[in-house]
Design an enzyme around this catalytic site. Structure first.
Site, PDB file in Angstrom:
ATOM      1  N   TYR A 160     -10.940   6.737  -1.849  1.00  0.00           N
ATOM      2  CA  TYR A 160     -11.995   5.729  -1.855  1.00  0.00           C
ATOM      3  C   TYR A 160     -11.337   4.388  -1.536  1.00  0.00           C
ATOM      4  CZ  TYR A 160     -16.196   3.441  -3.766  1.00  0.00           C
ATOM      5  OH  TYR A 160     -17.323   2.679  -3.935  1.00  0.00           O
ATOM      6  N   ARG A 163     -21.682  -1.719   8.705  1.00  0.00           N
ATOM      7  CA  ARG A 163     -20.983  -2.708   7.848  1.00  0.00           C
ATOM      8  C   ARG A 163     -20.158  -1.925   6.849  1.00  0.00           C
ATOM      9  NH1 ARG A 163     -20.064  -2.777   3.089  1.00  0.00           N
ATOM     10  NH2 ARG A 163     -21.802  -3.568   1.892  1.00  0.00           N
ATOM     11  N   LYS A 214     -17.602   8.756  -0.869  1.00  0.00           N
ATOM     12  CA  LYS A 214     -18.583   8.545  -1.953  1.00  0.00           C
ATOM     13  C   LYS A 214     -18.979   9.902  -2.543  1.00  0.00           C
ATOM     14  CE  LYS A 214     -19.515   3.978  -1.527  1.00  0.00           C
ATOM     15  NZ  LYS A 214     -19.683   2.933  -2.526  1.00  0.00           N
ATOM     16  N   GLU A 258     -25.845   3.724   2.567  1.00  0.00           N
ATOM     17  CA  GLU A 258     -24.534   3.107   2.341  1.00  0.00           C
ATOM     18  C   GLU A 258     -24.098   2.293   3.556  1.00  0.00           C
ATOM     19  OE1 GLU A 258     -22.835   3.739  -0.686  1.00  0.00           O
ATOM     20  OE2 GLU A 258     -21.649   2.030   0.003  1.00  0.00           O
ATOM     21  N   ASP A 259     -23.660   1.093   3.314  1.00  0.00           N
ATOM     22  CA  ASP A 259     -22.984   0.270   4.323  1.00  0.00           C
ATOM     23  C   ASP A 259     -23.767   0.124   5.624  1.00  0.00           C
ATOM     24  OD1 ASP A 259     -21.166   0.001   2.337  1.00  0.00           O
ATOM     25  OD2 ASP A 259     -19.443   0.771   3.437  1.00  0.00           O
ATOM     26  N   ASP A 274     -26.922   1.761  -2.177  1.00  0.00           N
ATOM     27  CA  ASP A 274     -25.789   1.580  -3.074  1.00  0.00           C
ATOM     28  C   ASP A 274     -25.273   0.144  -3.055  1.00  0.00           C
ATOM     29  OD1 ASP A 274     -23.733   2.518  -4.774  1.00  0.00           O
ATOM     30  OD2 ASP A 274     -22.378   2.688  -3.063  1.00  0.00           O
ATOM     31  N   ASP A 275     -25.265  -0.477  -1.879  1.00  0.00           N
ATOM     32  CA  ASP A 275     -24.686  -1.827  -1.782  1.00  0.00           C
ATOM     33  C   ASP A 275     -25.572  -2.865  -2.452  1.00  0.00           C
ATOM     34  OD1 ASP A 275     -22.295  -1.224  -0.091  1.00  0.00           O
ATOM     35  OD2 ASP A 275     -23.900  -0.343   1.101  1.00  0.00           O
ATOM     36  N   ASN A 279     -14.309  -5.722  -0.690  1.00  0.00           N
ATOM     37  CA  ASN A 279     -13.438  -4.583  -0.382  1.00  0.00           C
ATOM     38  C   ASN A 279     -13.079  -4.578   1.096  1.00  0.00           C
ATOM     39  OD1 ASN A 279     -13.569  -3.364  -2.975  1.00  0.00           O
ATOM     40  ND2 ASN A 279     -15.619  -2.668  -2.515  1.00  0.00           N
TER      41      ASN A 279
HETATM   42  N1  LIG Z   1     -17.437  -4.116  -5.461  1.00  0.00           N
HETATM   43  C1  LIG Z   1     -18.405  -3.398  -4.982  1.00  0.00           C
HETATM   44  O1  LIG Z   1     -18.864  -2.418  -5.605  1.00  0.00           O
HETATM   45  C2  LIG Z   1     -18.995  -3.759  -3.667  1.00  0.00           C
HETATM   46  C3  LIG Z   1     -18.384  -4.641  -2.843  1.00  0.00           C
HETATM   47  N2  LIG Z   1     -18.949  -4.958  -1.654  1.00  0.00           N
HETATM   48  C4  LIG Z   1     -18.198  -5.843  -0.791  1.00  0.00           C
HETATM   49  O2  LIG Z   1     -18.850  -7.077  -0.671  1.00  0.00           O
HETATM   50  C5  LIG Z   1     -18.548  -7.634   0.587  1.00  0.00           C
HETATM   51  C6  LIG Z   1     -19.855  -8.115   1.195  1.00  0.00           C
HETATM   52  O3  LIG Z   1     -20.733  -7.024   1.399  1.00  0.00           O
HETATM   53  P1  LIG Z   1     -22.217  -7.292   1.908  1.00  0.00           P
HETATM   54  O4  LIG Z   1     -22.918  -8.264   1.034  1.00  0.00           O
HETATM   55  O5  LIG Z   1     -22.879  -6.004   2.089  1.00  0.00           O
HETATM   56  O6  LIG Z   1     -21.900  -7.954   3.317  1.00  0.00           O
HETATM   57  P2  LIG Z   1     -22.764  -8.951   4.127  1.00  0.00           P
HETATM   58  O7  LIG Z   1     -22.204  -9.012   5.474  1.00  0.00           O
HETATM   59  O8  LIG Z   1     -24.200  -8.583   3.933  1.00  0.00           O
HETATM   60  O9  LIG Z   1     -22.534 -10.365   3.381  1.00  0.00           O
HETATM   61  C7  LIG Z   1     -21.392 -11.158   3.480  1.00  0.00           C
HETATM   62  C8  LIG Z   1     -21.751 -12.525   2.986  1.00  0.00           C
HETATM   63  O10 LIG Z   1     -20.570 -13.328   2.939  1.00  0.00           O
HETATM   64  C9  LIG Z   1     -20.851 -14.561   3.553  1.00  0.00           C
HETATM   65  N3  LIG Z   1     -19.675 -15.192   4.107  1.00  0.00           N
HETATM   66  C10 LIG Z   1     -18.994 -14.871   5.224  1.00  0.00           C
HETATM   67  N4  LIG Z   1     -18.008 -15.757   5.430  1.00  0.00           N
HETATM   68  C11 LIG Z   1     -18.086 -16.649   4.427  1.00  0.00           C
HETATM   69  C12 LIG Z   1     -17.360 -17.825   4.102  1.00  0.00           C
HETATM   70  N5  LIG Z   1     -16.354 -18.258   4.857  1.00  0.00           N
HETATM   71  N6  LIG Z   1     -17.711 -18.510   3.001  1.00  0.00           N
HETATM   72  C13 LIG Z   1     -18.728 -18.079   2.239  1.00  0.00           C
HETATM   73  N7  LIG Z   1     -19.450 -16.991   2.493  1.00  0.00           N
HETATM   74  C14 LIG Z   1     -19.135 -16.290   3.580  1.00  0.00           C
HETATM   75  C15 LIG Z   1     -21.847 -14.233   4.646  1.00  0.00           C
HETATM   76  O11 LIG Z   1     -22.488 -15.446   5.045  1.00  0.00           O
HETATM   77  P3  LIG Z   1     -23.642 -15.464   6.174  1.00  0.00           P
HETATM   78  O12 LIG Z   1     -24.836 -14.867   5.495  1.00  0.00           O
HETATM   79  O13 LIG Z   1     -23.793 -16.919   6.464  1.00  0.00           O
HETATM   80  O14 LIG Z   1     -23.145 -14.667   7.317  1.00  0.00           O
HETATM   81  C16 LIG Z   1     -22.738 -13.252   3.899  1.00  0.00           C
HETATM   82  O15 LIG Z   1     -23.698 -13.946   3.149  1.00  0.00           O
HETATM   83  C17 LIG Z   1     -17.826  -6.546   1.381  1.00  0.00           C
HETATM   84  O16 LIG Z   1     -16.454  -6.800   1.363  1.00  0.00           O
HETATM   85  C18 LIG Z   1     -18.101  -5.289   0.608  1.00  0.00           C
HETATM   86  O17 LIG Z   1     -17.032  -4.379   0.706  1.00  0.00           O
HETATM   87  C19 LIG Z   1     -20.155  -4.461  -1.266  1.00  0.00           C
HETATM   88  C20 LIG Z   1     -20.803  -3.561  -2.040  1.00  0.00           C
HETATM   89  C21 LIG Z   1     -20.241  -3.084  -3.281  1.00  0.00           C
HETATM   90  C1  LIG Z   2     -17.962  -0.388  -2.697  1.00  0.00           C
HETATM   91  C2  LIG Z   2     -18.895  -0.496  -1.605  1.00  0.00           C
HETATM   92  O1  LIG Z   2     -19.908   0.167  -1.593  1.00  0.00           O
HETATM   93  C3  LIG Z   2     -18.621  -1.417  -0.545  1.00  0.00           C
HETATM   94  O2  LIG Z   2     -17.637  -2.145  -0.613  1.00  0.00           O
HETATM   95  O3  LIG Z   2     -19.403  -1.435   0.404  1.00  0.00           O
HETATM   96 MG   LIG Z   3     -20.818   0.183   0.304  1.00  0.00          MG
END
Ligand SMILES: NC(=O)C1=CN([C@@H]2O[C@H](COP(=O)(O)OP(=O)(O)OC[C@H]3O[C@@H](n4cnc5c(N)ncnc54)[C@H](OP(=O)(O)O)[C@@H]3O)[C@@H](O)[C@H]2O)C=CC1
Ligand SMILES: CC(=O)C(=O)O
Ligand SMILES: [Mg+2]
Length: 550
Positions: free
Chosen positions: A95, A149, A167, A238-239, A261-262, A408
């Site tokens: 993972y 993504r 997963k 997912e993603d 999931d996200d 991540n």
């Molecule tokens: N720990 C966990 O269980 C999980 C972790 N994640 C992680 O979270 C991260 C984001 O996922 P997700 O929300 O789906 O991705 P998205 O692409 O939907 O969101 C990313 C966000 O980060 C913002 N961003 C990008 N660059 C910057 C910057 N320089 N300063 C501030 N904000 C910034 C983007 O802004 P803008 O909207 O303006 O483009 C956007 O709002 C990934 O790394 C993913 O792996 C996700 C799911 C679960």
């Molecule tokens: C953990 C997870 O689902 C993600 O980083 O997208």
């Molecule tokens: Mg995910």
């Protein structure tokens, strides 16, 4: 293929349901190979040692990933035995973070088929493609990605398949879902990844991603076909890229048993860690829970999903929706999100601030000084965004700052644990998306939490499957979160841990699943009438009895 013990015979085992004995078909492992076909001294318990030695002899994480993939293919029982016995060591290999590298390199390290690929070229005949799945009757859970993504790594097209596979391995290891009940699915709808499009070994369609209307028409046909072929299936999205993650969750969630999931799994796991972190921070500051202020770096599917889950929790504490909403601030790539900033994506509007009307704010330290958050959550994919100035400013505002760099894989984490410990002088309450090692500070060992949806989705999925839920309600997701928050042992609490040890994942998933089943029953979406009258302890035992063991 992840076929477990091909050709396994079935025997009828007696099981008790509501005090009535019934006979149930249980797949059995095939008989041992005939004498002479395996070494005479091959012994299962010693063979686990042999396999772990082989795994540990590999230098690179990706080589370990490949070894484990082959082991799963050749001997799934041994693969899952190793997973269960060595969760902290093996989870980061199958993972995050290693699965991120596996996705990046998938078209190069590919060896054997695993999972189901549904391509845009299959449009019009998706039903036929799904019917090619070899274990239709056993299917109970599918993880579906379109690879757009993957973690924080962007659009990886068909190379997203290892995410679905990883997963589902955690569903099996963590919640005892039977391996042959799982279907990893990757929708191959093109990619905008120029490097992949130019790579002769890339295994997916060589075309750009589809316009929204064509993608939605494809998704409609896919989901209809899924229901026809797999009527008992729970689906985990997912993603998917942000817009599609929100759009397809709301388009399909009332028609099919599914969750994203996200958005929802991450919301649940982070709320759970936040509840336990807020208790520790309140003990130090004397500040009541209703005074918590949460600042998010990242306003995508995960950031907004977590925001909505926190909002629901604040509402449960008696706050009005408006009061709860005002506890939350979002920052995206353009800085603090506020109403007069200009047009913004639909999913950001709910948390956009009406009470700030100044110039754009982009510097995170300045934003922290303005918002005065008690908790800083990173879902931005921006490595190092929580720098020394950010963590020192959080520490000046809070005796025990809550800092969760959740992006991540590990190389995109907003900060590392040792940095957070050093810059907060050991006071940080920390959880990250990918794992970090414990740290020694001031004569104590400090343990980082892993705020990753892997703590929630196995139990949530198991509960939804066992309840035969017709849909996954917000109350079921919330139950998974509260179930996880309550699962800490006294020993874990003494160590200031905010998530339980991953070694206990089976027990935790069973507790979560039982709570999810109850929530499904209260919401009236359960279709398994046989367990409605069980007492709580009966239900807990029944859930455990349903778990598959290698
Ligand atoms: N720990 C966990 O269980 C999980 C972790 N994640 C992680 O979270 C991260 C984001 O996922 P997700 O929300 O789906 O991705 P998205 O692409 O939907 O969101 C990313 C966000 O980060 C913002 N961003 C990008 N660059 C910057 C910057 N320089 N300063 C501030 N904000 C910034 C983007 O802004 P803008 O909207 O303006 O483009 C956007 O709002 C990934 O790394 C993913 O792996 C996700 C799911 C679960
Ligand atoms: C953990 C997870 O689902 C993600 O980083 O997208
Ligand atoms: Mg995910």
């Amino acid at each position: 293929m992840n076929v477990v013990r091909k050709g396994a015979a079935k025997v009828l085992n007696p099981v008790w349901v509501n005090g009535v004995q019934k006979l149930k078909a249980v797949p059995q492992p095939p008989p041992k190979p005939a004498r002479g076909l395996i070494p005479p001294a091959l012994d299962d318990s010693l063979h686990t040692v042999r396999c772990m030695n082989q795994l540990r002899s590999k230098d690179k994480a990706i080589e370990k990933y490949i070894y484990l993939t082959q082991l799963k293919d050749a001997d799934p029982h041994m693969f899952y035995r190793l997973c269960l016995d060595n969760m902290p060591e093996i989870t980061p290999l199958i993972y995050t973070p290693t699965v991120g590298d596996a996705c990046l390199q998938f078209s190069h390290i590919y060896r054997r088929p695993d999972g189901l690929y549904v391509s845009y070229k299959d449009k019009g005949s998706i039903l036929k493609v799904l019917r090619n799945w070899p274990r239709i009757d056993e299917a109970r859970i599918a993880v579906v990605t379109d690879g757009s993504r993957i973690l924080g790594l962007g659009d990886l097209g068909l190379n997203g398949m290892p995410i679905s596979i990883g997963k589902l391995s955690l569903y099996v290891a963590g919640a005892g879902i039977h391996p042959s009940s799982t279907i990893p699915i990757c929708l191959d709808l093109g990619t905008n990844n120029k490097q992949f499009l130019g790579d002769p070994l890339y295994l997916g369609l060589r075309q750009p991603r589809l316009p929204p209307a064509e993608m939605t028409a494809f998704m409609d046909e896919f989901m209809d076909a899924m229901r026809t072929v797999f009527p008992k299936l729970l689906i985990q999205f997912e993603d998917f890229s942000t817009d599609n993650a929100f759009a397809y969750l709301s388009r399909f969630r009332d028609r099919y048993p599914l969750f994203n999931d996200d958005i929802q799994g991450t919301g649940a796991v982070v709320l759970s860690g936040f509840i336990n972190a807020a208790k520790l921070s309140s003990e130090a500051s004397g500040r009541p829970l209703k005074d918590q202020r949460i600042l998010f770096l990242g306003a995508g599917s995960a950031g907004v999903g977590v925001g909505m889950q926190l909002l629901a929790f604040f509402r449960m504490q008696g706050m009005s929706e408006e009061e709860a909403r005002r506890r939350i601030w979002l920052v995206d790539s353009q800085g603090l999100i506020f109403d007069s900033r200009g047009p913004m994506a639909e999913h950001k509007k709910f948390f956009s601030r009406p009470d700030y009307d100044g110039p754009p704010m982009t510097d995170l330290t300045e934003i922290i000084k303005y918002v005065k958050p008690t908790a800083l959550l990173g879902l931005s994919t921006i490595k190092g965004a929580f720098n020394q100035s950010v963590i020192e400013t959080m520490s000046a505002l809070n005796p025990r700052p809550i800092i969760f760099p959740l992006s991540n894989p590990v190389r995109l984490s907003e900060c590392e644990y040792h940095e957070a410990v050093q810059w907060s002088r050991g006071q940080v309450i920390f959880a990250s998306g990918s794992p970090f090692p414990p740290q020694e500070h001031g004569g104590r060992t400090l343990y980082p939490g892993q705020g990753n949806n892997m703590y929630v989705f196995p139990g949530l999925g198991l509960g939804a499957i066992l309840a035969r839920a017709s849909k996954v309600t917000d109350s079921m997701v919330e139950a998974s979160s509260l179930g996880l928050a309550e699962s800490l042992t006294p020993e874990e609490k003494t160590l200031d841990m905010i998530y339980p040890r991953v070694e206990r994942i089976r027990d935790i998933s069973a507790e979560i699943a039982a709570k999810v089943i109850r929530a499904a029953q209260r919401a009236g979406v359960d279709r398994n009438t046989e367990i409605r009258d069980m007492w709580d302890d009966q239900l807990a035992g029944w859930v455990k009895s349903k778990m598959w063991n290698p």
